[in-house]
Design an enzyme around this catalytic site. Structure first.
Site, PDB file in Angstrom:
ATOM      1  N   LYS A 102       0.848  -1.182   0.000  1.00 20.18           N
ATOM      2  CA  LYS A 102       0.000   0.000   0.000  1.00 20.18           C
ATOM      3  C   LYS A 102       0.890   1.240   0.000  1.00 20.18           C
ATOM      4  CE  LYS A 102      -3.872   1.996   2.620  1.00 20.18           C
ATOM      5  NZ  LYS A 102      -4.712   1.849   3.834  1.00 20.18           N
ATOM      6  N   HIS A 104      -0.144   4.444   0.407  1.00 16.76           N
ATOM      7  CA  HIS A 104      -0.711   5.591   1.105  1.00 16.76           C
ATOM      8  C   HIS A 104      -1.134   5.150   2.505  1.00 16.76           C
ATOM      9  CE1 HIS A 104      -4.140   3.476  -0.682  1.00 16.76           C
ATOM     10  NE2 HIS A 104      -4.860   3.963   0.311  1.00 16.76           N
TER      11      HIS A 104
END
Length: 221
Positions: A102, A104
């Site tokens: 991921k 963010h």
């Protein structure tokens, strides 16, 4: 086999997770049985299988600090096992991985508790050992120690393809390669004992010879 193992095989059959017939395995073999942990997909069956995982882990005597569930099936199994362990008075943290990092928010590939201490990897079965290898690498990269692998069913069959069959099962190869024990709730011997036992569904007796032949051809010594 002990009562817990016997109860697990019976539960798996009754819930439709362990089925008999003709199935093609990842190795291309024609297997007379198939175990699909993805069918633990309602609250009652997931809660029950988590009890089996938790009790088997506690009975094993393995010293551990947390659980790790490799994506995807391991995520649910590790989470549910943590809940079951807490119900037995052993509160422990757990984590799992994303297939893709991921970029963010919190970022990274690991979700849940920080990987630290002695970590038990929880999954359904071991086929080629890929999931275990990736889990071991992630755990060690975080500075933690993989201390055991806990699975639902050990098929106890030699790895490889016909003509190039290994002398070891996938489970034995994992133990040998990483130096950690693989604990199973049940295995092929338990399954065969169930088919021969008084508690088995009489309709299942037709599969005894097929399972015996499969074990004879591919089973570990």
């Amino acid at each position: 086999m002990n009562n817990l193992r016997q109860e697990f095989i019976a539960f798996s059959v009754q819930s439709g997770v362990l089925r008999f017939g003709e199935f093609t395995t990842k190795a291309g073999r024609q297997s007379p049985y198939f175990f699909n942990a993805g069918l633990f997909h309602d609250g009652a069956t997931l809660a029950q299988v988590a009890q089996f995982y938790a009790q088997t882990l506690l009975d094993s005597g393995v010293q551990f600090d947390m659980l790790f569930g490799p994506a995807y099936k391991g995520i649910t199994l590790a989470s549910a096992t943590a809940v079951a362990l807490a119900g037995k008075g052993r509160n422990t943290s757990f984590a799992f991985n994303r297939k893709e990092a991921k970029d963010h928010g919190e970022g990274g590939t690991i979700v849940g508790a920080k990987l630290q201490g002695k970590v038990v990897i929880i999954d359904d079965v071991i086929s080629a050992g890929t999931s275990v290898r990736e889990s071991v690498e992630m755990i060690r990269a975080a500075g933690a120690e993989p201390c055991a692998v806990l699975i639902a069913l050990d098929r106890m069959e030699r790895g490889g393809k016909d003509g190039q069959i290994s002398d070891l099962s996938a489970v034995q190869e994992v133990t040998q390669k990483y130096g950690i024990p693989v604990i199973s709730i049940g295995n092929l011997d338990d399954l065969f004992a169930y088919l021969n036992g008084a508690g088995a569904d009489p309709q299942l007796s037709q599969y005894k010879d097929a399972v015996a032949a499969y074990r004879s051809q591919y089973g570990i010594v």
